[in-house]
Motif scaffolding. Structure first.
Motif, mmCIF file in Angstrom:
data_model
loop_
_atom_site.group_PDB
_atom_site.id
_atom_site.type_symbol
_atom_site.label_atom_id
_atom_site.label_comp_id
_atom_site.label_asym_id
_atom_site.label_seq_id
_atom_site.Cartn_x
_atom_site.Cartn_y
_atom_site.Cartn_z
ATOM 1 N N PRO A 135 0.851 -1.286 -0.085
ATOM 2 C CA PRO A 135 -0.091 -0.026 0.060
ATOM 3 C C PRO A 135 0.997 1.267 0.031
ATOM 4 N N THR A 136 0.666 2.138 -0.695
ATOM 5 C CA THR A 136 1.033 3.564 -0.842
ATOM 6 C C THR A 136 0.763 4.376 0.513
ATOM 7 N N PRO A 137 1.672 5.334 0.994
ATOM 8 C CA PRO A 137 1.282 6.230 1.970
ATOM 9 C C PRO A 137 0.034 6.935 1.754
ATOM 10 N N GLU A 138 -0.614 6.915 0.819
ATOM 11 C CA GLU A 138 -2.064 7.659 0.613
ATOM 12 C C GLU A 138 -2.985 6.695 0.795
ATOM 13 N N GLU A 139 -2.542 5.320 0.712
ATOM 14 C CA GLU A 139 -3.635 4.339 0.975
ATOM 15 C C GLU A 139 -3.757 3.839 2.322
ATOM 16 N N GLN A 140 -2.603 3.921 3.070
ATOM 17 C CA GLN A 140 -2.331 3.902 4.304
ATOM 18 C C GLN A 140 -2.997 4.842 5.182
ATOM 19 N N THR A 141 -3.028 6.042 4.574
ATOM 20 C CA THR A 141 -3.842 7.314 5.115
ATOM 21 C C THR A 141 -5.307 6.952 5.139
ATOM 22 N N MET A 167 -7.743 -5.450 -5.870
ATOM 23 C CA MET A 167 -8.865 -5.463 -6.736
ATOM 24 C C MET A 167 -9.395 -3.927 -6.473
ATOM 25 N N ALA A 168 -9.355 -3.383 -5.525
ATOM 26 C CA ALA A 168 -9.851 -1.788 -5.464
ATOM 27 C C ALA A 168 -8.940 -0.727 -6.203
ATOM 28 N N LYS A 169 -7.566 -1.148 -6.285
ATOM 29 C CA LYS A 169 -6.796 -0.368 -7.246
ATOM 30 C C LYS A 169 -7.061 -0.559 -8.595
ATOM 31 N N ALA A 170 -7.317 -1.883 -9.030
ATOM 32 C CA ALA A 170 -7.559 -2.056 -10.624
ATOM 33 C C ALA A 170 -8.797 -1.767 -10.817
ATOM 34 N N HIS A 171 -9.886 -1.926 -9.948
ATOM 35 C CA HIS A 171 -11.343 -1.208 -10.246
ATOM 36 C C HIS A 171 -11.026 0.092 -10.456
ATOM 37 N N ALA A 172 -10.459 0.986 -9.508
ATOM 38 C CA ALA A 172 -10.590 2.461 -9.808
ATOM 39 C C ALA A 172 -9.861 2.903 -10.981
ATOM 40 N N LYS A 173 -8.685 2.141 -11.152
ATOM 41 C CA LYS A 173 -8.142 2.348 -12.683
ATOM 42 C C LYS A 173 -9.173 2.064 -13.813
ATOM 43 N N PRO A 245 -20.987 -0.474 6.206
ATOM 44 C CA PRO A 245 -19.801 -1.480 6.395
ATOM 45 C C PRO A 245 -18.820 -0.833 7.349
ATOM 46 N N PHE A 246 -18.598 0.311 7.355
ATOM 47 C CA PHE A 246 -17.833 1.069 8.411
ATOM 48 C C PHE A 246 -18.239 0.530 9.860
ATOM 49 N N LEU A 247 -19.412 0.493 10.185
ATOM 50 C CA LEU A 247 -19.976 0.155 11.298
ATOM 51 C C LEU A 247 -20.156 -1.279 11.616
ATOM 52 N N ASN A 248 -19.953 -2.223 10.714
ATOM 53 C CA ASN A 248 -20.211 -3.560 10.907
ATOM 54 C C ASN A 248 -19.254 -4.456 11.743
ATOM 55 N N PRO A 249 -19.531 -4.937 12.909
ATOM 56 C CA PRO A 249 -18.586 -5.732 13.814
ATOM 57 C C PRO A 249 -17.938 -6.613 13.358
ATOM 58 N N ASP A 250 -18.457 -7.327 12.082
ATOM 59 C CA ASP A 250 -18.093 -8.543 11.506
ATOM 60 C C ASP A 250 -16.916 -8.201 10.307
ATOM 61 N N ALA A 251 -16.767 -6.865 10.173
ATOM 62 C CA ALA A 251 -15.821 -6.489 9.039
ATOM 63 C C ALA A 251 -14.377 -6.577 9.741
ATOM 64 N N LYS A 252 -13.511 -7.391 8.717
ATOM 65 C CA LYS A 252 -12.069 -7.664 9.241
ATOM 66 C C LYS A 252 -10.863 -7.316 8.686
ATOM 67 N N GLU A 253 -11.194 -6.866 7.324
ATOM 68 C CA GLU A 253 -10.169 -6.490 6.415
ATOM 69 C C GLU A 253 -10.791 -5.556 5.512
ATOM 70 N N VAL A 254 -9.484 -4.774 4.876
ATOM 71 C CA VAL A 254 -10.053 -3.957 3.767
ATOM 72 C C VAL A 254 -9.003 -3.625 2.684
ATOM 73 N N GLY A 255 -9.595 -3.161 1.600
ATOM 74 C CA GLY A 255 -8.455 -2.638 0.490
ATOM 75 C C GLY A 255 -9.282 -1.238 -0.035
ATOM 76 N N ILE A 256 -8.363 -0.345 0.025
ATOM 77 C CA ILE A 256 -8.836 1.102 -0.146
ATOM 78 C C ILE A 256 -7.736 1.603 -1.333
ATOM 79 N N ALA A 257 -8.195 2.205 -2.586
ATOM 80 C CA ALA A 257 -7.449 3.006 -3.384
ATOM 81 C C ALA A 257 -8.170 3.867 -3.948
#
Length: 550
Positions: A135-141, A167-173, A245-257
């Protein structure tokens, strides 16, 4: 699908999509008993990674564990792992798979039952990746911004998942390359891809997740927004359908781009039988936004024909978990500081086809700044086993005096924010004006002054609009009286500029240091502030700093 534009910024949000489906079957037993099971297998179709997660989801009403199980890949046994709690059999290759076709065979045996045999196939793409980008610094942010909200609501932080990130990065592209849905007239979805367009790797989120070898439950948020990735996270959270989805207690992981103006967030979920209710804004939050501009698809007001934006900040209550079948709103009420009811638009599963176990309350008008509100909800909850209960929920929150003040403080340090800004009772705020400065601060956050303070006849004066902004008040100019009218809640102060007087809720009072016009600007003397506002006003001569505690 539609989009809504705002001056200088355009924004498009699209709602959550879930992954994982099952097929119900039965299998015979020698004792003429019967049990049922359901299953799904992944990946299928074309896969863009050389080490995909091979997963067989299996659910059965049998209480016993299987006596044996095997998985083969192109006829070769592989070391499959079984997770009883999740009902999954998984294997991830330790070496890269070459491009080509593969077949997986799964066999499961329970004592006294015939073996269950299922197979499926997939293809490793010619250009499949063997290494994921960090992940890039921006994605970490962006991840940090998401986790700030998780901390605020007492939920576990999410981890960055390399497959969801890819997946997130390829779809955003793909969206940026093809300039998808950049006008109100466009009917293209930010969640769908067209096989005829450049960069296609899966029509739906399910197919794109499979392409990158991700096989858990999935949710996707998408936005077209000119701001930074962290600012877009804030915009998505404020939009009620996308807040879920931000508030879902069952959320475990994420990809953001973010590519261009397109931001994609892929949420990965676990499952649980618990059914907690999560309410938003958080109980006791003292820096809640006042309004919502409605830049969301689907439109929360689409069934309320008399509604228009902006409205008050959306209030939500949602049940999570697998054992809630449906909910029904029994009653909802929002009251202000004066215990007056606030008019609401109400979205429930009965009138909103995008809601399942959630309700959304939309105040018809923006909320007042720096005011405490009380929410009362009564909900009828039906569980999967058919039992029904009625649950009441009551909580309060306070709006921020200035836009973006709360988010700025939250993202500085979420843990400190929870300790200091999420309280049982409303907090005191502090505004500071340096007479030699070009900015003022509220609760430690700086804002530019519209007019610098001045000293007239030995008295220090502040610009009324800067003062009102800092204190969460409104100001209007009364040309007939040549007076600035300051209002906050039930307080109305008329500051005359042509006579030594001011009015508080219609009561005329005399003063030796009235407000005055300096150029075209209404300036208020510091010594008058304490009398007018009922606030504690201190002046430090050494630093020439005016501090107002209210």
């Amino acid at each position: 699908m539609s989009s809504i534009a705002r001056p200088g910024k355009s924004l498009m949000l699209l709602s959550l999509a879930l992954m994982l489906w099952c097929i119900g079957l039965t299998f015979p037993v020698p004792q003429a008993q019967a049990s049922s099971y359901s299953y799904e297998a992944a990946p299928k179709g074309t896969v863009g990674v050389t080490k995909p997660n091979l997963t067989f989801y299996f659910d059965t009403d049998l209480a016993i564990a299987p006596s044996s199980y095997t998985m083969t890949l192109n006829g070769q046994n592989v070391p499959v792992r079984y997770n009883h709690d999740k009902g999954t059999f998984t294997y991830t290759p330790d070496k890269d798979l070459s491009p080509g076709n593969y077949t997986v065979q799964m066999s499961i045996t329970y004592p006294g039952y015939q073996p269950i045999e299922q197979s499926w196939s997939f293809t490793i793409a010619k250009d499949a990746t063997s290494r994921f980008e960090a992940p890039t610094p921006e994605e970490q942010t962006g991840l940090a911004a998401i986790n700030d909200y998780r901390v605020l609501y007492g939920l576990p932080k999410l981890q960055m998942n390399e497959r969801l990130l890819a997946m997130a990065k390829a779809h955003a592209k793909y969206l940026d390359t093809n300039k998808i849905a950049q006008s109100d007239k466009s009917r293209e979805s930010l969640h769908e891809q067209n096989p005829s367009k450049t960069g296609f790797f899966g029509q739906s989120p399910l197919e794109r997740a499979a392409y990158y070898g991700y096989s858990a439950k999935l949710g996707e948020d998408a936005a077209y927004h000119e701001g930074s990735i962290a600012e877009t996270v804030d915009v998505l959270f404020d939009a009620p359908y996308h807040r879920s989805p931000f508030l879902n207690p069952d959320a475990k992981e994420v990809g953001i781009a973010k590519v261009g103006n397109y931001t994609i967030i892929e949420f990965g979920f676990g499952t649980s039988d618990s059914s907690p209710i999560v309410v938003s804004p958080a109980d006791g939050d003292r820096f809640v936004p006042t309004s919502f501009d409605g830049n969301e698809t689907p439109d929360p007001l689409r069934m309320h024909t008399s509604g228009s934006y902006p409205v008050g900040y959306p209030i939500m209550a949602q049940y999570f978990g697998e054992n809630v079948d449906k909910i029904k709103l029994v009653s909802a009420e929002l009251t202000d500081n004066a215990k007056q009811k606030v008019d609401l638009f109400v979205n429930t599963p009965e009138n909103d086809d995008k809601l399942t176990n959630a309700v959304i309350l939309l105040p018809r008008k923006p909320l007042q700044a720096d005011q405490t509100y009380l929410v009362k909800l009564s909900l009828q909850v039906t569980k999967k086993d058919g039992t029904t209960t009625t649950e009441s929920k009551e909580w309060n929150f306070t709006t921020e005096p200035l836009p973006q003040l709360g988010k700025t403080k939250l993202h500085r340090n979420a843990a400190d924010y929870v300790r200091q800004a999420v309280t049982v009772v409303p907090i005191q705020r502090k505004a500071s004006f340096g007479l030699d400065d070009s900015s003022y601060s509220v609760d430690g956050v700086s804002f530019p002054m519209q007019r610098t303070p001045v000293i007239v006849d030995g008295s220090s004066y502040l610009y009324i609009r800067d003062l009102a902004a800092a204190l969460g008040a409104n100001v209007e100019w009364d040309e007939q009286q040549r007076a600035a009218v300051y209002t906050k809640g039930t307080l109305k102060v008329t500051l005359h500029t042509t006579k030594n007087a001011y009015e508080v809720n219609g009561d005329l009072r005399q003063t030796e240091t009235p407000a005055r016009l300096v150029g075209d600007n209404t300036m208020v003397p510091v010594r008058l502030l304490a009398e007018v506002l009922g606030a504690k006003v201190e002046y430090a001569e050494a630093t020439r700093m005016v501090t107002i505690t209210y």
